[in-house]
Enzyme design. Structure first.
Site, PDB file in Angstrom:
ATOM      1  N   GLU A  60      36.717  27.810  37.026  1.00  0.00           N
ATOM      2  CA  GLU A  60      36.895  29.215  36.661  1.00  0.00           C
ATOM      3  C   GLU A  60      36.796  30.108  37.902  1.00  0.00           C
ATOM      4  O   GLU A  60      37.609  31.027  38.096  1.00  0.00           O
ATOM      5  CB  GLU A  60      35.827  29.609  35.644  1.00  0.00           C
ATOM      6  CG  GLU A  60      35.784  31.091  35.316  1.00  0.00           C
ATOM      7  CD  GLU A  60      34.440  31.498  34.744  1.00  0.00           C
ATOM      8  OE1 GLU A  60      34.093  32.689  34.871  1.00  0.00           O
ATOM      9  OE2 GLU A  60      33.730  30.634  34.196  1.00  0.00           O
ATOM     10  N   ASP A  64      39.972  32.254  39.185  1.00  0.00           N
ATOM     11  CA  ASP A  64      39.871  33.711  39.287  1.00  0.00           C
ATOM     12  C   ASP A  64      40.445  34.197  40.616  1.00  0.00           C
ATOM     13  O   ASP A  64      41.170  35.198  40.668  1.00  0.00           O
ATOM     14  CB  ASP A  64      38.409  34.130  39.146  1.00  0.00           C
ATOM     15  CG  ASP A  64      38.211  35.618  39.357  1.00  0.00           C
ATOM     16  OD1 ASP A  64      38.681  36.413  38.538  1.00  0.00           O
ATOM     17  OD2 ASP A  64      37.571  35.985  40.361  1.00  0.00           O
ATOM     18  N   ASP A 133      37.585  32.969  30.545  1.00  0.00           N
ATOM     19  CA  ASP A 133      37.012  32.036  31.519  1.00  0.00           C
ATOM     20  C   ASP A 133      37.759  30.705  31.521  1.00  0.00           C
ATOM     21  O   ASP A 133      38.011  30.119  32.586  1.00  0.00           O
ATOM     22  CB  ASP A 133      35.534  31.794  31.201  1.00  0.00           C
ATOM     23  CG  ASP A 133      34.669  33.027  31.430  1.00  0.00           C
ATOM     24  OD1 ASP A 133      35.166  33.978  32.075  1.00  0.00           O
ATOM     25  OD2 ASP A 133      33.519  33.037  30.965  1.00  0.00           O
ATOM     26  N   GLU A 136      41.145  30.974  33.288  1.00  0.00           N
ATOM     27  CA  GLU A 136      40.971  30.945  34.741  1.00  0.00           C
ATOM     28  C   GLU A 136      40.689  29.522  35.226  1.00  0.00           C
ATOM     29  O   GLU A 136      41.192  29.107  36.282  1.00  0.00           O
ATOM     30  CB  GLU A 136      39.844  31.886  35.152  1.00  0.00           C
ATOM     31  CG  GLU A 136      40.212  33.352  35.017  1.00  0.00           C
ATOM     32  CD  GLU A 136      39.096  34.291  35.419  1.00  0.00           C
ATOM     33  OE1 GLU A 136      39.385  35.426  35.843  1.00  0.00           O
ATOM     34  OE2 GLU A 136      37.904  33.899  35.290  1.00  0.00           O
TER      35      GLU A 136
END
Length: 292
Positions: A60, A64, A133, A136
């Site tokens: 994650e 991101d 989440d 990502e």
């Protein structure tokens, strides 16, 4: 003998998992290394309930950054005249939990996530934070398995429509602020939102109606009051903006018609003047200058 009895169950579970992963990979457009995809889909609640398995949190974190890079690069190239502050606001309108969750819902990502019993029982498969989440983490997994080019292509496919939509927003870069700006410009008053909720505490659904001057212009639903109000504001913004566009087009058409009529009147006046001058010339007697 007991092993033989256990094997079919384990094999069926493995087959179901593989089939599920194939379905998700088809939606993503990439086939990923199996263990990497499993980790990307493993929420910490599942990991803790199953002996401390690796979670998707590191993926994650990576995803991101990849998402932010690709979106930032796209905005920089697409809007060469926007200042840094406005670019940052536009990026925030695209890269946020609510937006990521909507993209995740479009992929039906919630049905693939490995969740613990606690999260499962409280509607975790549709929670915005968990969907965002996990999405990502999946982007991070694509980056590790396929490289930046493939991850970038995935981000573009999933987020370019959202980037384009967000470009229509006003200075606040959220629908409620944009609606307030539009209604002020149109002299309609300040928007208000009427919100209702249904369902049990862990599966509440909120419905919002955006009203301006006592008139309802749009509705929206969501798993939170904020999400429902944003959707209602977007619906109202589009309705009011569309009506304003139609009025502008009508006014423009009327102005063009008036210009055409004025031009035709001037042409007719000029034609009448030309005829009158021709008649005057024809009626003027000629002087015979010859002498006898």
């Amino acid at each position: 003998m007991s092993d033989a009895k256990a094997d079919p169950t384990a094999k069926k579970k493995a087959d179901n998992t593989a089939s599920s992963h194939t379905l998700l990979e088809g939606r993503l457009g990439y086939k990923l290394e199996s263990a990497l995809l499993v980790r990307a889909l493993t929420h910490r609640s599942y990991a803790y309930e199953n002996g401390g398995l690796p979670t998707n949190e590191r993926l994650e974190f990576l995803g991101d950054s990849v998402l932010g890079l690709v979106v930032t690069d796209t905005l920089y190239r697409t809007h060469p005249d926007l200042p840094e502050g406005q670019l940052a606001k536009l990026r925030a309108a695209v890269v946020n939990s609510r937006a990521l969750a909507e993209v995740g819902r479009g992929l039906e990502l919630g049905s693939f996530i490995r969740l613990g019993r606690g999260e499962e029982g409280t509607g975790g498969r549709d929670k915005a934070s968990i969907l965002a989440d996990t999405l990502e983490a999946v982007i991070g997994a694509v980056y590790l398995d396929q490289g930046l080019e493939a991850a970038g292509e995935l981000v573009h496919r999933l987020f370019d429509p959202l980037i384009e939509k967000s470009s229509n927003l006003g200075a606040g870069l959220d629908w409620k602020t944009s609606l307030q700006e539009l209604t002020a410009t149109e002299g309609l008053g300040v928007p208000e939102y009427l919100v209702s909720e249904t369902g049990p505490d862990h599966e509440k659904v909120f419905t919002a109606a955006a009203r301006v001057g006592g008139v309802s212009y749009g509705t929206g639903t969501g798993r939170s009051k904020k999400e429902a109000e944003q959707q209602a504001a977007e619906s109202a913004w589009r309705a009011i903006h569309s009506a304003a566009d139609e009025r502008a087009k009508s006014a423009q058409a009327a102005a063009k018609a008036a210009q055409a009529a004025e031009k035709a009147a001037r042409a007719a006046q000029q034609a009448a003047q030309d005829i009158e001058e021709t008649a005057d010339v024809s009626s003027t007697p000629t002087t015979d200058t010859a002498t006898a």
